[in-house]
Write a protein that holds these residues in place. Structure first.
Motif, PDB file in Angstrom:
ATOM      1  N   ARG A   1       0.749  -1.062   0.088  1.00  0.00           N
ATOM      2  CA  ARG A   1      -0.322   0.063  -0.280  1.00  0.00           C
ATOM      3  C   ARG A   1       0.891   1.286   0.103  1.00  0.00           C
ATOM      4  NH1 ARG A   1      -5.403  -1.442   3.733  1.00  0.00           N
ATOM      5  NH2 ARG A   1      -6.258  -2.905   2.363  1.00  0.00           N
ATOM      6  N   LEU A   2       1.879   1.283   0.449  1.00  0.00           N
ATOM      7  CA  LEU A   2       2.913   2.382   0.522  1.00  0.00           C
ATOM      8  C   LEU A   2       3.221   2.610  -0.950  1.00  0.00           C
ATOM      9  CD1 LEU A   2       4.410   4.442   2.031  1.00  0.00           C
ATOM     10  CD2 LEU A   2       6.451   2.632   1.826  1.00  0.00           C
ATOM     11  N   VAL A   3       3.033   4.090  -1.681  1.00  0.00           N
ATOM     12  CA  VAL A   3       3.129   3.957  -2.799  1.00  0.00           C
ATOM     13  C   VAL A   3       4.573   3.770  -3.559  1.00  0.00           C
ATOM     14  CG1 VAL A   3       2.976   5.914  -4.787  1.00  0.00           C
ATOM     15  CG2 VAL A   3       1.208   5.910  -3.183  1.00  0.00           C
ATOM     16  N   GLU A   4       5.594   4.187  -2.713  1.00  0.00           N
ATOM     17  CA  GLU A   4       6.952   3.976  -3.044  1.00  0.00           C
ATOM     18  C   GLU A   4       7.284   2.311  -3.647  1.00  0.00           C
ATOM     19  OE1 GLU A   4      11.637   4.420  -1.522  1.00  0.00           O
ATOM     20  OE2 GLU A   4       9.739   5.046  -0.259  1.00  0.00           O
ATOM     21  N   PHE A   5       6.946   1.595  -2.381  1.00  0.00           N
ATOM     22  CA  PHE A   5       6.986   0.202  -2.629  1.00  0.00           C
ATOM     23  C   PHE A   5       6.096  -0.429  -3.808  1.00  0.00           C
ATOM     24  CE2 PHE A   5       8.320  -1.322   1.772  1.00  0.00           C
ATOM     25  CZ  PHE A   5       9.359  -0.151   1.769  1.00  0.00           C
ATOM     26  N   ARG A   6       4.927  -0.034  -3.987  1.00  0.00           N
ATOM     27  CA  ARG A   6       4.066  -0.699  -4.978  1.00  0.00           C
ATOM     28  C   ARG A   6       4.462  -0.478  -6.293  1.00  0.00           C
ATOM     29  NH1 ARG A   6      -0.413   1.476  -3.088  1.00  0.00           N
ATOM     30  NH2 ARG A   6      -0.723   3.267  -4.578  1.00  0.00           N
ATOM     31  N   GLU A   7       5.047   1.067  -6.324  1.00  0.00           N
ATOM     32  CA  GLU A   7       5.259   1.535  -7.923  1.00  0.00           C
ATOM     33  C   GLU A   7       6.594   0.836  -8.244  1.00  0.00           C
ATOM     34  OE1 GLU A   7       3.549   3.209 -10.055  1.00  0.00           O
ATOM     35  OE2 GLU A   7       2.038   3.323  -8.264  1.00  0.00           O
ATOM     36  N   SER A   8       7.460   0.463  -7.314  1.00  0.00           N
ATOM     37  CA  SER A   8       8.770  -0.297  -7.645  1.00  0.00           C
ATOM     38  C   SER A   8       8.314  -1.687  -8.014  1.00  0.00           C
ATOM     39  CB  SER A   8       9.747  -0.150  -6.279  1.00  0.00           C
ATOM     40  OG  SER A   8      10.207   1.190  -6.503  1.00  0.00           O
ATOM     41  N   ALA A   9       7.468  -2.305  -6.989  1.00  0.00           N
ATOM     42  CA  ALA A   9       7.147  -3.688  -7.329  1.00  0.00           C
ATOM     43  C   ALA A   9       6.694  -3.919  -8.773  1.00  0.00           C
ATOM     44  CB  ALA A   9       6.215  -4.235  -6.352  1.00  0.00           C
ATOM     45  N   LYS A  10       5.867  -2.944  -9.115  1.00  0.00           N
ATOM     46  CA  LYS A  10       5.177  -3.075 -10.535  1.00  0.00           C
ATOM     47  C   LYS A  10       6.185  -3.297 -11.558  1.00  0.00           C
ATOM     48  CE  LYS A  10       0.876  -0.537  -9.621  1.00  0.00           C
ATOM     49  NZ  LYS A  10       0.142   0.661  -9.813  1.00  0.00           N
ATOM     50  N   GLU A  11       7.148  -2.485 -11.343  1.00  0.00           N
ATOM     51  CA  GLU A  11       8.221  -2.658 -12.355  1.00  0.00           C
ATOM     52  C   GLU A  11       9.001  -4.060 -12.487  1.00  0.00           C
ATOM     53  OE1 GLU A  11      11.007   0.497 -12.048  1.00  0.00           O
ATOM     54  OE2 GLU A  11       9.344   1.960 -12.134  1.00  0.00           O
ATOM     55  N   ILE A  12       9.029  -4.768 -11.354  1.00  0.00           N
ATOM     56  CA  ILE A  12       9.671  -6.162 -11.405  1.00  0.00           C
ATOM     57  C   ILE A  12       8.900  -7.225 -12.248  1.00  0.00           C
ATOM     58  CG2 ILE A  12      10.526  -8.004  -9.811  1.00  0.00           C
ATOM     59  CD1 ILE A  12      12.013  -5.390  -9.321  1.00  0.00           C
ATOM     60  N   GLN A  13       9.421  -7.673 -13.464  1.00  0.00           N
ATOM     61  CA  GLN A  13       9.064  -8.795 -13.974  1.00  0.00           C
ATOM     62  C   GLN A  13       9.479 -10.191 -13.322  1.00  0.00           C
ATOM     63  OE1 GLN A  13      10.962  -6.960 -17.475  1.00  0.00           O
ATOM     64  NE2 GLN A  13       8.807  -7.565 -18.530  1.00  0.00           N
ATOM     65  N   ALA A  14      10.632 -10.367 -12.987  1.00  0.00           N
ATOM     66  CA  ALA A  14      10.962 -11.542 -12.283  1.00  0.00           C
ATOM     67  C   ALA A  14      12.226 -11.249 -11.387  1.00  0.00           C
ATOM     68  CB  ALA A  14      11.256 -12.588 -13.467  1.00  0.00           C
ATOM     69  N   THR A  15      12.423 -12.054 -10.260  1.00  0.00           N
ATOM     70  CA  THR A  15      13.597 -11.841  -9.723  1.00  0.00           C
ATOM     71  C   THR A  15      13.683 -12.943  -8.735  1.00  0.00           C
ATOM     72  OG1 THR A  15      13.185  -9.414  -9.086  1.00  0.00           O
ATOM     73  CG2 THR A  15      14.267 -10.606  -7.376  1.00  0.00           C
ATOM     74  N   PHE A  16      15.298 -13.427  -8.574  1.00  0.00           N
ATOM     75  CA  PHE A  16      15.557 -14.499  -7.579  1.00  0.00           C
ATOM     76  C   PHE A  16      16.919 -13.728  -6.903  1.00  0.00           C
ATOM     77  CE2 PHE A  16      17.521 -15.397 -11.673  1.00  0.00           C
ATOM     78  CZ  PHE A  16      18.806 -15.471 -11.431  1.00  0.00           C
ATOM     79  N   PHE A  17      17.216 -14.297  -5.952  1.00  0.00           N
ATOM     80  CA  PHE A  17      18.439 -13.824  -4.922  1.00  0.00           C
ATOM     81  C   PHE A  17      18.946 -15.064  -4.112  1.00  0.00           C
ATOM     82  CE2 PHE A  17      14.334 -12.999  -2.869  1.00  0.00           C
ATOM     83  CZ  PHE A  17      14.641 -13.375  -1.743  1.00  0.00           C
ATOM     84  N   HIS A  18      20.132 -14.694  -3.715  1.00  0.00           N
ATOM     85  CA  HIS A  18      20.837 -15.616  -2.852  1.00  0.00           C
ATOM     86  C   HIS A  18      21.117 -14.874  -1.625  1.00  0.00           C
ATOM     87  CE1 HIS A  18      22.131 -18.649  -6.168  1.00  0.00           C
ATOM     88  NE2 HIS A  18      21.755 -17.347  -7.150  1.00  0.00           N
ATOM     89  N   LEU A  19      20.799 -15.696  -0.659  1.00  0.00           N
ATOM     90  CA  LEU A  19      21.163 -15.360   0.861  1.00  0.00           C
ATOM     91  C   LEU A  19      22.236 -16.132   1.618  1.00  0.00           C
ATOM     92  CD1 LEU A  19      17.853 -14.728   2.468  1.00  0.00           C
ATOM     93  CD2 LEU A  19      18.911 -13.011   1.033  1.00  0.00           C
ATOM     94  N   LEU A  20      23.470 -15.469   2.036  1.00  0.00           N
ATOM     95  CA  LEU A  20      24.434 -16.083   2.604  1.00  0.00           C
ATOM     96  C   LEU A  20      24.861 -15.270   3.724  1.00  0.00           C
ATOM     97  CD1 LEU A  20      26.543 -18.194   2.252  1.00  0.00           C
ATOM     98  CD2 LEU A  20      28.055 -16.727   1.023  1.00  0.00           C
ATOM     99  N   PRO A  21      24.399 -16.188   4.995  1.00  0.00           N
ATOM    100  CA  PRO A  21      24.690 -15.203   6.242  1.00  0.00           C
ATOM    101  C   PRO A  21      25.994 -15.732   6.801  1.00  0.00           C
ATOM    102  CG  PRO A  21      22.674 -16.506   6.303  1.00  0.00           C
ATOM    103  CD  PRO A  21      23.354 -16.980   5.135  1.00  0.00           C
ATOM    104  N   ASN A  22      26.610 -14.646   7.569  1.00  0.00           N
ATOM    105  CA  ASN A  22      27.855 -14.714   8.294  1.00  0.00           C
ATOM    106  C   ASN A  22      27.293 -14.737   9.694  1.00  0.00           C
ATOM    107  OD1 ASN A  22      30.314 -14.069   9.881  1.00  0.00           O
ATOM    108  ND2 ASN A  22      31.154 -13.802   7.545  1.00  0.00           N
ATOM    109  N   HIS A  23      27.518 -15.981  10.402  1.00  0.00           N
ATOM    110  CA  HIS A  23      27.063 -16.127  11.647  1.00  0.00           C
ATOM    111  C   HIS A  23      27.973 -15.325  12.787  1.00  0.00           C
ATOM    112  CE1 HIS A  23      25.080 -20.186  10.992  1.00  0.00           C
ATOM    113  NE2 HIS A  23      24.575 -19.459  10.324  1.00  0.00           N
ATOM    114  N   THR A  24      29.198 -15.213  12.347  1.00  0.00           N
ATOM    115  CA  THR A  24      30.335 -14.569  13.372  1.00  0.00           C
ATOM    116  C   THR A  24      30.268 -12.901  13.153  1.00  0.00           C
ATOM    117  OG1 THR A  24      31.684 -16.393  12.828  1.00  0.00           O
ATOM    118  CG2 THR A  24      32.688 -14.316  13.740  1.00  0.00           C
ATOM    119  N   GLU A  25      30.068 -12.669  12.107  1.00  0.00           N
ATOM    120  CA  GLU A  25      29.740 -11.061  11.712  1.00  0.00           C
ATOM    121  C   GLU A  25      28.374 -10.351  11.961  1.00  0.00           C
ATOM    122  OE1 GLU A  25      32.059  -9.747   8.386  1.00  0.00           O
ATOM    123  OE2 GLU A  25      33.684 -10.789   9.163  1.00  0.00           O
ATOM    124  N   ASP A  26      27.377 -11.388  11.926  1.00  0.00           N
ATOM    125  CA  ASP A  26      26.220 -10.878  11.941  1.00  0.00           C
ATOM    126  C   ASP A  26      25.419 -10.205  11.073  1.00  0.00           C
ATOM    127  OD1 ASP A  26      25.220 -12.363  14.159  1.00  0.00           O
ATOM    128  OD2 ASP A  26      25.481 -11.084  15.538  1.00  0.00           O
TER     129      ASP A  26
END
Length: 222
Positions: free
Chosen positions: A51-76
């Motif tokens: 509902r936040l306009v900034e988020f909604r407008e940005s999301a509308k431009e996304i056709q597809a997305t994937f991402f990788h998450l790699l946590p570092n337990h030591t450095e948080d």
């Protein structure tokens, strides 16, 4: 230009009962190594409602997305490697999220502004959701992410290598989508507000493969 994922960062919500239509109250819980391990790996952005306009407008431009998450337990911190298809072009972004374990939050400083959000885990380790401004009716939002249904989270304590560009596919089962849609309604939004991505429009596969090959060469040379 940021994806719904990159627009805000995370803190934790309680486990959502995938079998119950009852709404779950938004409360934070501490972040543990097990939580970070569950998030490690490759994910696909499936859908969102903002509902936040900034988020909604940005999301509308996304056709597809994937991402990788790699946590570092030591450095948080959590390294995020994000591949977005916007306007038929691949946009790559790498950044870090800071982990505040006791507060159950992850934060991201973007141009001097700190963004926060809530991570909602479900009973299915192959999905998670991010909630934004859950107490603000005018600005609330929720986004949904999935692994390949057959994939499983890494063994606690193990940090996997880069996922293959073809190992996972952006799929969500009807049951997984139902849980997300119920959460949308529980927050006070409507299913009609949901925006879905289209994996058929993804053009980032070749760039991901190139990055994987470059990392392999670096590993061999090190």
């Amino acid at each position: 230009m940021a994806l719904a994922w990159a627009l805000a960062v995370l803190s934790l919500l309680p486990l959502l009962d995938a079998q119950s239509p009852e709404c779950t109250k938004f409360t934070t819980v501490p972040i543990t190594n097990a939580t970070l391990d569950q998030l490690t790996g490759k994910w696909f952005y499936i859908a969102s409602a903002f509902r936040l306009v900034e988020f909604r407008e940005s999301a509308k431009e996304i056709q597809a997305t994937f991402f990788h998450l790699l946590p570092n337990h030591t450095e948080d911190v959590v390294l995020v490697r994000e591949y977005m298809t916007i306007g038929g072009k691949c946009v790559y972004n790498a950044s870090y999220l800071e982990v505040q374990r006791e507060n159950g939050t992850l934060s991201r400083n973007e141009s001097g502004k700190v963004h926060t959000g809530y991570l909602q885990l479900t009973k299915d380790p192959g999905t998670f959701m991010l909630a934004f401004f859950p107490e603000d009716v005018q600005n609330m939002g929720l986004s949904f992410y999935s692994r390949q249904p057959s994939s499983s989270p890494p063994h606690p304590g193990l940090i996997p290598g880069p996922a293959s560009a073809t190992a996972d596919k952006p799929e969500a089962t009807p049951e997984q989508l139902r849980v997300f849609q119920e959460a949308i309604v529980c927050m006070g939004m409507s299913k009609s507000e949901i925006m879905y991505t289209d994996e058929k429009k993804d053009v980032c596969g070749p760039l991901e493969k190139q990055h994987e090959e470059e990392r392999k060469k670096e590993d061999v040379g090190s």
